[in-house]
Scaffold this motif. Sequence first.
Motif, short mmCIF file in Angstrom:
data_model
loop_
_atom_site.label_atom_id
_atom_site.label_comp_id
_atom_site.label_asym_id
_atom_site.label_seq_id
_atom_site.Cartn_x
_atom_site.Cartn_y
_atom_site.Cartn_z
N ALA A 72 42.07 114.21 85.09
CA ALA A 72 42.00 112.75 85.12
C ALA A 72 40.60 112.29 85.53
O ALA A 72 40.03 111.38 84.92
CB ALA A 72 43.04 112.20 86.09
N ARG A 73 40.04 112.92 86.54
CA ARG A 73 38.69 112.53 87.01
C ARG A 73 37.65 112.87 85.94
O ARG A 73 36.72 112.11 85.70
CB ARG A 73 38.40 113.23 88.33
CG ARG A 73 37.03 113.06 88.89
CD ARG A 73 36.78 111.87 89.78
NE ARG A 73 37.82 111.37 90.59
CZ ARG A 73 37.72 111.13 91.88
NH1 ARG A 73 36.63 111.44 92.53
NH2 ARG A 73 38.70 110.59 92.54
N TYR A 74 37.81 114.02 85.29
CA TYR A 74 36.88 114.42 84.23
C TYR A 74 36.93 113.42 83.07
O TYR A 74 35.90 112.98 82.57
CB TYR A 74 37.23 115.83 83.75
CG TYR A 74 36.40 116.35 82.61
CD1 TYR A 74 35.03 116.52 82.74
CD2 TYR A 74 36.98 116.68 81.40
CE1 TYR A 74 34.27 117.00 81.70
CE2 TYR A 74 36.23 117.16 80.35
CZ TYR A 74 34.87 117.32 80.51
OH TYR A 74 34.12 117.80 79.46
N GLY A 75 38.13 113.05 82.67
CA GLY A 75 38.28 112.06 81.61
C GLY A 75 37.69 110.71 82.00
O GLY A 75 37.05 110.04 81.18
N TYR A 76 37.90 110.31 83.25
CA TYR A 76 37.34 109.04 83.73
C TYR A 76 35.82 109.08 83.67
O TYR A 76 35.18 108.10 83.27
CB TYR A 76 37.84 108.78 85.16
CG TYR A 76 37.43 107.43 85.70
CD1 TYR A 76 38.14 106.29 85.36
CD2 TYR A 76 36.35 107.30 86.56
CE1 TYR A 76 37.77 105.05 85.86
CE2 TYR A 76 35.98 106.07 87.06
CZ TYR A 76 36.69 104.95 86.71
OH TYR A 76 36.32 103.73 87.19
#
Length: 138
Positions: A72-76
């Motif tokens: 999720a953080r990588y995608g954000y």
Amino acid sequence: YQQGFRRGVNSNYKLVGRNLSLFGNQPMTSATKPFTSLSPLGKGLSNFGTRLAFASVAIDTYEYSQGNLSGARYGYHLIGTGAATSALYYLGGPIGAATGGLFFLGEKAWDSFQPVWNDIVSQYWQFENAMNNGWRPR
């Protein structure tokens, strides 16, 4: 300079429409001359910022592959970098910087809210567990 023309970054440009009505056919003076000496500095800073953004994506990709960064953080991060870079090229540097800043503030807000969220989830789980195990209010 020919009257009705102003010096631009790469070449002279003709004043037409609204610009012509602001300056008329007056010759360029030191007061109306654009700051063309600043444009190489701005272009250099823009290029450096773009390279830094893509270096950040490469670092995030490595951290994600090592398991140190959640999906999720990588995608954000990818969405934020893409949005800021797109805004930079299509809407201009200040809008691109503001977009990147908003994504940065959103991430910091989530980091601040995360412990509170974990506490709420934990307390709800304890309440639900107590209700399922026969606890009744008096």
